[in-house]
Write a protein that holds these residues in place. Structure first.
Motif, PDB file in Angstrom:
ATOM      1  N   LEU A  88      11.927  -2.503 -18.024  1.00  0.00           N
ATOM      2  CA  LEU A  88      13.589  -2.406 -17.069  1.00  0.00           C
ATOM      3  C   LEU A  88      13.157  -1.419 -16.526  1.00  0.00           C
ATOM      4  O   LEU A  88      13.191  -1.136 -15.277  1.00  0.00           O
ATOM      5  CB  LEU A  88      14.383  -2.609 -17.719  1.00  0.00           C
ATOM      6  N   TYR A  89      13.055  -0.019 -16.700  1.00  0.00           N
ATOM      7  CA  TYR A  89      12.912   1.647 -16.665  1.00  0.00           C
ATOM      8  C   TYR A  89      11.025   1.463 -15.657  1.00  0.00           C
ATOM      9  O   TYR A  89      11.314   2.146 -14.329  1.00  0.00           O
ATOM     10  CB  TYR A  89      12.571   2.587 -18.100  1.00  0.00           C
ATOM     11  N   ALA A  90      10.414   0.386 -16.155  1.00  0.00           N
ATOM     12  CA  ALA A  90       9.426   0.659 -15.140  1.00  0.00           C
ATOM     13  C   ALA A  90       8.914  -0.106 -14.521  1.00  0.00           C
ATOM     14  O   ALA A  90       9.032   0.314 -13.324  1.00  0.00           O
ATOM     15  CB  ALA A  90       8.126   0.562 -16.064  1.00  0.00           C
ATOM     16  N   PHE A  91       9.533  -1.093 -14.630  1.00  0.00           N
ATOM     17  CA  PHE A  91      10.304  -1.804 -12.742  1.00  0.00           C
ATOM     18  C   PHE A  91      11.554  -1.224 -12.141  1.00  0.00           C
ATOM     19  O   PHE A  91      10.985  -0.924 -10.862  1.00  0.00           O
ATOM     20  CB  PHE A  91      10.480  -3.138 -13.720  1.00  0.00           C
ATOM     21  N   SER A  92      12.107  -0.679 -13.350  1.00  0.00           N
ATOM     22  CA  SER A  92      12.973   0.163 -11.646  1.00  0.00           C
ATOM     23  C   SER A  92      12.743   0.839 -11.199  1.00  0.00           C
ATOM     24  O   SER A  92      12.340   1.303  -9.544  1.00  0.00           O
ATOM     25  CB  SER A  92      14.102   0.626 -12.943  1.00  0.00           C
ATOM     26  N   PHE A  93      11.490   2.085 -11.890  1.00  0.00           N
ATOM     27  CA  PHE A  93      10.799   3.042 -11.243  1.00  0.00           C
ATOM     28  C   PHE A  93       9.832   2.516  -9.842  1.00  0.00           C
ATOM     29  O   PHE A  93       9.626   3.407  -8.586  1.00  0.00           O
ATOM     30  CB  PHE A  93       9.994   4.118 -11.956  1.00  0.00           C
ATOM     31  N   THR A  94       8.959   1.936 -10.359  1.00  0.00           N
ATOM     32  CA  THR A  94       8.111   1.511  -8.953  1.00  0.00           C
ATOM     33  C   THR A  94       8.599   0.994  -8.394  1.00  0.00           C
ATOM     34  O   THR A  94       8.180   1.143  -6.657  1.00  0.00           O
ATOM     35  CB  THR A  94       7.409  -0.134 -10.268  1.00  0.00           C
ATOM     36  N   MET A  95       9.725  -0.183  -8.358  1.00  0.00           N
ATOM     37  CA  MET A  95      10.766  -0.569  -7.817  1.00  0.00           C
ATOM     38  C   MET A  95      11.621   0.772  -6.460  1.00  0.00           C
ATOM     39  O   MET A  95      11.852   0.160  -5.401  1.00  0.00           O
ATOM     40  CB  MET A  95      11.245  -1.648  -7.797  1.00  0.00           C
ATOM     41  N   GLY A  96      11.948   2.212  -7.644  1.00  0.00           N
ATOM     42  CA  GLY A  96      11.852   2.858  -6.287  1.00  0.00           C
ATOM     43  C   GLY A  96      11.453   3.338  -5.083  1.00  0.00           C
ATOM     44  O   GLY A  96      11.416   3.153  -4.168  1.00  0.00           O
ATOM     45  N   SER A  97      10.073   3.504  -6.031  1.00  0.00           N
ATOM     46  CA  SER A  97       8.983   4.542  -5.303  1.00  0.00           C
ATOM     47  C   SER A  97       7.960   3.298  -4.629  1.00  0.00           C
ATOM     48  O   SER A  97       7.733   3.760  -3.383  1.00  0.00           O
ATOM     49  CB  SER A  97       7.718   4.557  -6.185  1.00  0.00           C
ATOM     50  N   THR A  98       8.263   1.973  -4.446  1.00  0.00           N
ATOM     51  CA  THR A  98       7.909   1.008  -3.929  1.00  0.00           C
ATOM     52  C   THR A  98       8.373   1.672  -1.706  1.00  0.00           C
ATOM     53  O   THR A  98       8.420   1.554  -1.433  1.00  0.00           O
ATOM     54  CB  THR A  98       8.208  -0.342  -3.802  1.00  0.00           C
ATOM     55  N   PHE A  99      10.136   1.726  -2.383  1.00  0.00           N
ATOM     56  CA  PHE A  99      10.849   1.661  -1.129  1.00  0.00           C
ATOM     57  C   PHE A  99      11.051   2.756  -0.197  1.00  0.00           C
ATOM     58  O   PHE A  99      10.661   3.269   0.810  1.00  0.00           O
ATOM     59  CB  PHE A  99      12.494   1.691  -1.484  1.00  0.00           C
ATOM     60  N   TYR A 100      10.315   4.235  -1.614  1.00  0.00           N
ATOM     61  CA  TYR A 100      10.273   5.266  -0.818  1.00  0.00           C
ATOM     62  C   TYR A 100       9.466   5.406  -0.689  1.00  0.00           C
ATOM     63  O   TYR A 100       9.108   6.310   1.206  1.00  0.00           O
ATOM     64  CB  TYR A 100      10.106   6.525  -1.491  1.00  0.00           C
ATOM     65  N   LEU A 101       7.491   4.943  -0.653  1.00  0.00           N
ATOM     66  CA  LEU A 101       6.415   4.736  -0.204  1.00  0.00           C
ATOM     67  C   LEU A 101       6.691   3.760   0.943  1.00  0.00           C
ATOM     68  O   LEU A 101       5.562   4.579   2.555  1.00  0.00           O
ATOM     69  CB  LEU A 101       5.512   4.647  -0.914  1.00  0.00           C
ATOM     70  N   MET A 102       7.361   2.934   1.336  1.00  0.00           N
ATOM     71  CA  MET A 102       7.862   2.558   2.185  1.00  0.00           C
ATOM     72  C   MET A 102       8.475   3.423   3.462  1.00  0.00           C
ATOM     73  O   MET A 102       8.065   3.607   4.761  1.00  0.00           O
ATOM     74  CB  MET A 102       8.217   1.064   2.160  1.00  0.00           C
ATOM     75  N   GLY A 103       9.165   4.522   3.205  1.00  0.00           N
ATOM     76  CA  GLY A 103      10.037   5.041   4.045  1.00  0.00           C
ATOM     77  C   GLY A 103       8.691   6.158   4.924  1.00  0.00           C
ATOM     78  O   GLY A 103       9.247   6.299   5.809  1.00  0.00           O
ATOM     79  N   ARG A 104       8.643   6.250   4.197  1.00  0.00           N
ATOM     80  CA  ARG A 104       7.202   7.462   3.808  1.00  0.00           C
ATOM     81  C   ARG A 104       6.326   7.208   4.514  1.00  0.00           C
ATOM     82  O   ARG A 104       5.519   8.285   5.680  1.00  0.00           O
ATOM     83  CB  ARG A 104       6.938   7.680   2.573  1.00  0.00           C
ATOM     84  N   SER A 105       5.749   6.137   4.803  1.00  0.00           N
ATOM     85  CA  SER A 105       4.359   5.832   5.366  1.00  0.00           C
ATOM     86  C   SER A 105       5.194   5.395   6.551  1.00  0.00           C
ATOM     87  O   SER A 105       4.646   5.332   8.090  1.00  0.00           O
ATOM     88  CB  SER A 105       4.429   4.098   5.104  1.00  0.00           C
ATOM     89  N   TYR A 106       6.031   4.886   7.366  1.00  0.00           N
ATOM     90  CA  TYR A 106       6.904   4.302   7.936  1.00  0.00           C
ATOM     91  C   TYR A 106       7.418   5.902   8.973  1.00  0.00           C
ATOM     92  O   TYR A 106       6.635   5.946  10.190  1.00  0.00           O
ATOM     93  CB  TYR A 106       8.129   4.119   7.769  1.00  0.00           C
ATOM     94  N   ALA A 107       7.783   6.787   8.401  1.00  0.00           N
ATOM     95  CA  ALA A 107       7.887   8.063   9.082  1.00  0.00           C
ATOM     96  C   ALA A 107       6.223   9.297   9.409  1.00  0.00           C
ATOM     97  O   ALA A 107       6.230   9.881  10.886  1.00  0.00           O
ATOM     98  CB  ALA A 107       8.400   9.048   7.550  1.00  0.00           C
ATOM     99  N   THR A 108       5.489   8.615   8.514  1.00  0.00           N
ATOM    100  CA  THR A 108       3.898   9.109   8.666  1.00  0.00           C
ATOM    101  C   THR A 108       3.439   8.116  10.621  1.00  0.00           C
ATOM    102  O   THR A 108       2.853   9.083  10.834  1.00  0.00           O
ATOM    103  CB  THR A 108       3.490   8.937   7.441  1.00  0.00           C
ATOM    104  N   ARG A 109       3.572   7.465  10.407  1.00  0.00           N
ATOM    105  CA  ARG A 109       2.880   6.475  11.343  1.00  0.00           C
ATOM    106  C   ARG A 109       3.869   6.811  12.574  1.00  0.00           C
ATOM    107  O   ARG A 109       3.353   7.048  13.724  1.00  0.00           O
ATOM    108  CB  ARG A 109       3.291   4.869  11.236  1.00  0.00           C
TER     109      ARG A 109
END
Length: 279
Positions: free
Chosen positions: A236-257
């Motif tokens: 559960l912890y690994a998947f939770s961190f991965t999903m959180g990281s995914t949402f963070y990097l989605m936001g980061r990539s949006y800001a980068t573009r």
């Protein structure tokens, strides 16, 4: 139905309230950070930081101006980025001493986590080019996040060794997923490092690889690598961190573009932020 599928894919929560709580905290905090990126409140360690703060980028004035702006609470970017990743790498490395014996999945997980952060440190020292400065507060926050992930993911997997494995085994899917992710991430970081020659401080639109489709393919492969780690772990912890990281990097990539669009009038409109043709 959904719960039944999940129970077949992951281990039951560990007998630790702290690890269970950190699963929730990791997901929520990283997701919130991604939302802040979309809103323009970017983490202070990139090109977008300089654009927001209007920090002068002249070699003879930069250090003085940045220190005046941040009252001395900055370090050179190369130092800051090393501190971001080195503790997490050392945590992974030390696990082989603290837990000399382990089953196949446990050894795979800690090897993947250690390799992930070793690659990060290697890139900082030998691949990336740096010319700016990093906030100490930002450096500390991200470093703690990564080292905490490394420690909890490995210790959590250590606890799982005494439990029956999930009904559906994903680790043999996770291995190639992790390898493709780490190699793809490294390759696109290498392409980014080639954009500027020595002494060149001008930003350019990245070319090559998947940069013709998305502006942040390195984030896309980083997400793939984290999903590989999650499939190896199946906790559960690994998947939770991965999903959180995914949402963070989605936001980061949006800001980068958005940043590239603001700096380059000829930025290709069909180049997405993270996922080709979609986002």
């Amino acid at each position: 139905m959904v719960l039944s599928v999940l129970l077949n894919l992951i281990y039951p929560p560990p007998p630790s309230v702290v690890i269970t709580a950190m699963s929730v905290v990791s997901f929520l905090s990283l997701s919130h950070a991604g939302w802040m990126e979309i809103r323009g409140k970017n983490m202070q360690y990139s090109k977008m930081k300089d654009a927001q703060k209007n920090i002068i980028d002249d070699d003879t004035k930069k250090k003085k101006d940045v220190q005046n702006t941040k009252k001395g609470k900055v370090v050179p970017s190369k130092v800051g980025m090393t501190v971001l990743y080195a503790p997490a790498f050392l945590v992974g490395l030390s696990s082989f001493i603290l837990f000399p014996l382990g089953d196949f999945r446990f050894n795979l997980l800690r090897s993947a986590v250690t390799a992930h952060f070793f690659k990060r440190v290697f890139e900082v020292l030998f691949v990336h080019k740096f010319s700016g400065w990093m906030d100490v507060e930002t450096m500390t926050t991200i470093s703690l996040s990564y080292s905490t992930f490394s420690a909890i993911a490995i210790y959590n997997q250590h606890l799982m060794q005494s439990l029956p494995e999930p009904a559906i085994d994903l680790k043999y899917i996770g291995i190639p997923m992790f390898l493709v992710g780490i190699c793809g991430n490294f390759y696109h970081h290498y392409l980014l490092s080639k954009l500027r020659t020595k002494g060149d401080k001008q930003y350019k639109i990245p070319q090559g690889g998947l940069f013709s489709l998305v502006i942040c393919p390195h984030y896309l492969f980083e997400i793939l690598g984290f999903f590989g780690i999650s499939c190896i772990s199946q906790t559960l912890y690994a998947f939770s961190f991965t999903m959180g990281s995914t949402f963070y990097l989605m936001g980061r990539s949006y800001a980068t573009r958005k940043w590239y669009e603001s700096k380059f009038e000829d930025f290709p409109k069909d180049v997405k932020a993270l996922i080709p043709y979609i986002f």
